[in-house]
Design a protein around this motif. Structure first.
Motif, PDB file in Angstrom:
ATOM      1  N   GLU A   1      -3.761 -14.969  -1.008  1.00  0.00           N
ATOM      2  CA  GLU A   1      -2.729 -15.250  -0.001  1.00  0.00           C
ATOM      3  C   GLU A   1      -1.735 -14.084   0.086  1.00  0.00           C
ATOM      4  O   GLU A   1      -1.406 -13.610   1.180  1.00  0.00           O
ATOM      5  N   LEU A   2      -1.282 -13.624  -1.066  1.00  0.00           N
ATOM      6  CA  LEU A   2      -0.350 -12.497  -1.093  1.00  0.00           C
ATOM      7  C   LEU A   2      -1.022 -11.214  -0.613  1.00  0.00           C
ATOM      8  O   LEU A   2      -0.412 -10.422   0.112  1.00  0.00           O
ATOM      9  N   ALA A   3      -2.287 -11.006  -0.970  1.00  0.00           N
ATOM     10  CA  ALA A   3      -3.009  -9.811  -0.529  1.00  0.00           C
ATOM     11  C   ALA A   3      -3.084  -9.755   0.995  1.00  0.00           C
ATOM     12  O   ALA A   3      -2.878  -8.692   1.604  1.00  0.00           O
ATOM     13  N   HIS A   4      -3.361 -10.905   1.628  1.00  0.00           N
ATOM     14  CA  HIS A   4      -3.400 -10.939   3.094  1.00  0.00           C
ATOM     15  C   HIS A   4      -2.015 -10.670   3.685  1.00  0.00           C
ATOM     16  O   HIS A   4      -1.889  -9.970   4.700  1.00  0.00           O
ATOM     17  N   MET A   5      -0.988 -11.193   3.050  1.00  0.00           N
ATOM     18  CA  MET A   5       0.370 -10.972   3.528  1.00  0.00           C
ATOM     19  C   MET A   5       0.733  -9.485   3.437  1.00  0.00           C
ATOM     20  O   MET A   5       1.299  -8.921   4.384  1.00  0.00           O
ATOM     21  N   ILE A   6       0.400  -8.853   2.327  1.00  0.00           N
ATOM     22  CA  ILE A   6       0.639  -7.418   2.170  1.00  0.00           C
ATOM     23  C   ILE A   6      -0.116  -6.648   3.251  1.00  0.00           C
ATOM     24  O   ILE A   6       0.432  -5.747   3.883  1.00  0.00           O
ATOM     25  N   ASP A   7      -1.371  -7.026   3.478  1.00  0.00           N
ATOM     26  CA  ASP A   7      -2.181  -6.337   4.479  1.00  0.00           C
ATOM     27  C   ASP A   7      -1.588  -6.459   5.879  1.00  0.00           C
ATOM     28  O   ASP A   7      -1.587  -5.496   6.644  1.00  0.00           O
ATOM     29  N   GLU A   8      -1.062  -7.637   6.194  1.00  0.00           N
ATOM     30  CA  GLU A   8      -0.502  -7.881   7.531  1.00  0.00           C
ATOM     31  C   GLU A   8       0.875  -7.237   7.724  1.00  0.00           C
ATOM     32  O   GLU A   8       1.182  -6.743   8.812  1.00  0.00           O
ATOM     33  N   LEU A   9       1.713  -7.260   6.696  1.00  0.00           N
ATOM     34  CA  LEU A   9       3.107  -6.853   6.861  1.00  0.00           C
ATOM     35  C   LEU A   9       3.403  -5.404   6.510  1.00  0.00           C
ATOM     36  O   LEU A   9       4.414  -4.863   6.963  1.00  0.00           O
ATOM     37  N   CYS A  10       2.550  -4.794   5.732  1.00  0.00           N
ATOM     38  CA  CYS A  10       2.834  -3.431   5.262  1.00  0.00           C
ATOM     39  C   CYS A  10       2.032  -2.399   6.036  1.00  0.00           C
ATOM     40  O   CYS A  10       0.857  -2.629   6.338  1.00  0.00           O
ATOM     41  N   PRO A  11       2.659  -1.261   6.333  1.00  0.00           N
ATOM     42  CA  PRO A  11       1.917  -0.203   7.004  1.00  0.00           C
ATOM     43  C   PRO A  11       0.886   0.405   6.051  1.00  0.00           C
ATOM     44  O   PRO A  11       1.093   0.433   4.832  1.00  0.00           O
ATOM     45  N   ASN A  12      -0.227   0.855   6.623  1.00  0.00           N
ATOM     46  CA  ASN A  12      -1.239   1.521   5.804  1.00  0.00           C
ATOM     47  C   ASN A  12      -0.608   2.745   5.153  1.00  0.00           C
ATOM     48  O   ASN A  12      -0.023   3.586   5.822  1.00  0.00           O
ATOM     49  N   SER A  13      -0.702   2.778   3.849  1.00  0.00           N
ATOM     50  CA  SER A  13      -0.073   3.860   3.095  1.00  0.00           C
ATOM     51  C   SER A  13      -0.580   3.836   1.659  1.00  0.00           C
ATOM     52  O   SER A  13      -1.235   2.887   1.226  1.00  0.00           O
ATOM     53  N   ARG A  14      -0.230   4.882   0.958  1.00  0.00           N
ATOM     54  CA  ARG A  14      -0.545   4.953  -0.464  1.00  0.00           C
ATOM     55  C   ARG A  14       0.115   3.797  -1.211  1.00  0.00           C
ATOM     56  O   ARG A  14      -0.466   3.204  -2.108  1.00  0.00           O
ATOM     57  N   GLU A  15       1.340   3.464  -0.804  1.00  0.00           N
ATOM     58  CA  GLU A  15       2.083   2.377  -1.463  1.00  0.00           C
ATOM     59  C   GLU A  15       1.407   1.026  -1.237  1.00  0.00           C
ATOM     60  O   GLU A  15       1.338   0.192  -2.147  1.00  0.00           O
ATOM     61  N   LYS A  16       0.911   0.811  -0.024  1.00  0.00           N
ATOM     62  CA  LYS A  16       0.200  -0.444   0.273  1.00  0.00           C
ATOM     63  C   LYS A  16      -1.063  -0.542  -0.587  1.00  0.00           C
ATOM     64  O   LYS A  16      -1.339  -1.598  -1.165  1.00  0.00           O
ATOM     65  N   SER A  17      -1.792   0.552  -0.675  1.00  0.00           N
ATOM     66  CA  SER A  17      -2.997   0.562  -1.515  1.00  0.00           C
ATOM     67  C   SER A  17      -2.651   0.280  -2.968  1.00  0.00           C
ATOM     68  O   SER A  17      -3.347  -0.469  -3.655  1.00  0.00           O
TER      69      SER A  17
END
Length: 76
Positions: free
Chosen positions: A39-55
């Motif tokens: 659930e949190l992984a999907h939230m991170i994927d949806e709300l965060c811009p693609n970046s090194r930090e998101k990865s």
């Protein structure tokens, strides 16, 4: 006879590097942890811009669940 520090370390290493088959309610608890992490992984994927930090956030979430499940398997 009391356990020596050396025998404690040896027993601890044996436990850490042995297969721990699931017991009783452990599989349900593993799945509950994974479900919340997903659930949190999907939230991170949806709300965060693609970046090194998101990865990094996704990798560390995966590691957190791995270690949480390991804590159950190894210590029960």
């Amino acid at each position: 006879m009391p356990m020596t520090p050396e025998s404690y370390v040896s027993a601890e290493l044996e436990n850490r590097y042995s297969y721990h088959s699931p017991k009783e309610d452990q599989p349900k608890r593993y799945e509950a942890l994974r479900a919340k992490a997903k659930e949190l992984a999907h939230m991170i994927d949806e709300l965060c811009p693609n970046s090194r930090e998101k990865s990094s956030a996704q990798t560390n979430l995966q590691q957190a669940i791995m270690w949480a499940n390991a804590s159950i398997a190894i210590n029960e």
